[in-house]
Motif scaffolding. Structure first.
Motif, PDB file in Angstrom:
ATOM      1  N   ASP A 260       0.836  -1.208   0.000  1.00 60.08           N
ATOM      2  CA  ASP A 260       0.000   0.000   0.000  1.00 60.08           C
ATOM      3  C   ASP A 260       0.870   1.256   0.000  1.00 60.08           C
ATOM      4  O   ASP A 260       1.883   1.323   0.716  1.00 60.08           O
ATOM      5  N   ARG A 261       0.467   2.254  -0.782  1.00 62.39           N
ATOM      6  CA  ARG A 261       1.073   3.566  -0.692  1.00 62.39           C
ATOM      7  C   ARG A 261       0.390   4.311   0.452  1.00 62.39           C
ATOM      8  O   ARG A 261      -0.844   4.382   0.526  1.00 62.39           O
ATOM      9  N   THR A 263       0.529   7.675   3.549  1.00 54.79           N
ATOM     10  CA  THR A 263       0.990   9.002   3.936  1.00 54.79           C
ATOM     11  C   THR A 263       1.262   9.010   5.425  1.00 54.79           C
ATOM     12  O   THR A 263       0.483   8.448   6.202  1.00 54.79           O
ATOM     13  N   THR A 270       5.071  10.624   1.799  1.00 55.56           N
ATOM     14  CA  THR A 270       4.481   9.384   1.298  1.00 55.56           C
ATOM     15  C   THR A 270       5.551   8.320   1.117  1.00 55.56           C
ATOM     16  O   THR A 270       6.723   8.607   0.839  1.00 55.56           O
ATOM     17  N   THR A 271       5.119   7.077   1.251  1.00 55.27           N
ATOM     18  CA  THR A 271       6.023   5.942   1.104  1.00 55.27           C
ATOM     19  C   THR A 271       5.185   4.690   0.872  1.00 55.27           C
ATOM     20  O   THR A 271       3.963   4.779   0.655  1.00 55.27           O
ATOM     21  N   THR A 272       5.823   3.538   0.930  1.00 57.54           N
ATOM     22  CA  THR A 272       5.137   2.266   0.695  1.00 57.54           C
ATOM     23  C   THR A 272       5.371   1.324   1.872  1.00 57.54           C
ATOM     24  O   THR A 272       6.470   1.287   2.440  1.00 57.54           O
ATOM     25  N   THR A 274       6.367  -1.974   3.231  1.00 57.70           N
ATOM     26  CA  THR A 274       7.152  -3.107   2.718  1.00 57.70           C
ATOM     27  C   THR A 274       7.004  -4.363   3.567  1.00 57.70           C
ATOM     28  O   THR A 274       7.365  -5.460   3.127  1.00 57.70           O
ATOM     29  N   VAL A 311      -2.711   6.645   0.998  1.00 61.30           N
ATOM     30  CA  VAL A 311      -2.717   7.815   0.117  1.00 61.30           C
ATOM     31  C   VAL A 311      -4.093   7.921  -0.553  1.00 61.30           C
ATOM     32  O   VAL A 311      -4.653   6.936  -1.013  1.00 61.30           O
TER      33      VAL A 311
END
Length: 434
Positions: A260-261, A263, A270-272, A274, A311
């Motif tokens: 998932d992306r 915030t 923003t990031t993912t 992992t 996000v």
């Protein structure tokens, strides 16, 4: 008793009502007749009943645990109890009836999925009944049950039961409460509590326990976007975990998945996701109320109090909070007060910029948060609308959408005492509008 290996759901519910309507007796009857009272506790209550000169066991003493409560015969604090049947597990909160302990009722109902509001069949709907119904509506408790108690003292009258049910229904309609279930009972004798009563053949609905077992409880983890308040940053020592950085906490709502992306708020970076680590190993997803550790793709500045959200559906940070609140402290909350606001895992400084005290419970149509009178203070047990200004951006949701990220406490910074319990009325949109 619950049979090992069976799957049951959990229901949190609260009891409320005016003084001497029989709340503690009802709860005691539920515990006793469902065989959820340990033998040693039952023996202790039996002895306490005899010490008070009673002829039989006083079931109210199963929940009136404080010495002051037993001596006065009233409930002062919120008494939490756990019990279970083969069909469902329960956490109940028996709340006080006295006006001066109304704040305790708000506490007990704040996490409830169902509220049982008792009335004495002789007295019908009284002011405290209306007050408890209004608080139940304010807290958006999904299910409400009207238990008309002491039917034995009105000769099991169907007409009297219908009068009270109609009166209560007319009031709750103005509050926006829908789907109220009415049950005639006699808690002292057990009629319609656990077993159906043979003395009210005109009633063919459920018993109290039957209704508690059957009422639908929604546990849809995707009903609201994911919210993850960061509680703790995990950085293990040692060469084996030199590059590990995780963010521990409990998923407040929704579901979060690896890939998932997201915030990170209030910074807005923003990031993912992992990785998600749970007890026993890594998992592909985490649902509401699961305690997990989330790993992110980027090395961001994330700390306790930050909020991780998907996000596109993340709340917009704001410095202005519009809320409904119940004041619980002896000292009043005054316009201009500088206090702390704590929501989920985040604590920020705030200034009280405005207060509107809500009208009396007889004017239920105005309890939605409009029409209150401007005031310079909010006194104990009063409910009002607050305008708060935070010292730094705060990511919150409307309480109607998410209880966890839409509720807060106001705290006295000098001694850490809780002053006020609040619910965010609305949250800003992505464009900053409301």
């Amino acid at each position: 008793m619950v049979t090992p290996g069976t799957t049951t759901t959990l229901l949190r519910f609260a009891t409320a009502g005016s003084v001497d309507d029989g709340k503690s007796t009802l709860v005691g009857r539920l515990l006793h007749d469902s065989k959820s009272v340990p033998a040693d506790q039952l023996a202790s209550v039996d002895q306490a009943s005899r010490d008070r000169g009673g002829e039989g066991i006083d079931l109210a003493l199963l929940t009136d645990g404080l010495r002051d409560e037993r001596e006065q015969g009233i409930t002062i604090d919120v008494a939490y109890r756990y019990f279970a049947t083969p069909r469902r597990r329960f956490i109940l909160a028996d709340t006080p009836g006295h006006v001066q302990y109304t704040r305790n009722m708000a506490t007990g109902a704040s996490t409830a999925e169902l509220a049982i509001i008792l009335v004495d069949a002789r007295h019908g709907v009284v002011e405290q009944t209306r007050r408890h119904a209004a608080i139940t509506a304010l807290l958006r408790v999904p299910h409400v049950t009207l238990a008309v108690n002491k039917m034995d003292l009105v000769d099991w009258s169907e007409r009297r039961f219908r009068e009270i049910a109609d009166q209560f229904g007319a009031y709750t309609d103005t509050l926006g409460l829908r789907g109220v279930t009415e049950i005639p009972i006699a808690a002292l004798t057990g009629d319609n509590v656990v077993e159906p009563s043979g003395r009210m053949p005109w009633y063919d609905g459920p018993t109290v326990l039957g209704h508690l077992e059957d009422v639908p409880v929604s546990h849809d983890p995707t009903a609201f976007p994911g919210r993850f308040p960061v509680q703790y940053v995990i950085r293990p020592r040692g060469a084996a975990h030199a590059h590990y950085r995780g963010y521990a906490g409990q998923v407040a709502s929704g579901v979060l998945r690896v890939g998932d992306r997201v915030t990170v708020l209030p910074a807005g970076t923003t990031t993912t996701i992992t990785g998600i680590d749970a007890l026993g190993g890594s998992v592909p997803a985490a649902w509401a109320r699961q305690s997990v550790t989330i790993r992110l793709a980027d090395d961001l500045d994330v700390a306790r109090g930050d909020l991780i959200a998907p996000v596109g559906s993340a709340p917009t940070p704001t410095r202005a909070v519009d809320a409904m609140a119940c004041h619980v402290a002896a000292r009043p909350l005054v316009v201009g007060d500088r206090v702390l606001l704590r929501t989920a895992t985040r604590t920020v400084k705030v200034v009280v910029e405005g207060i509107e005290v809500q009208p009396g419970v007889e004017d239920a149509a105005r309890w939605a948060g409009t029409g209150g009178r401007a005031a310079d203070r909010l006194a104990v047990n009063e409910i009002g609308r607050l305008a708060l200004r935070t010292a730094e951006p705060l990511a919150v949701d409307a309480y109607a959408d998410c209880r966890s990220t839409g509720s807060f406490l106001l705290i006295d910074p000098s001694d850490g005492a809780t002053l006020t319990a609040g619910m965010v009325r609305s949250a800003p949109r992505a464009d900053g509008s409301w």
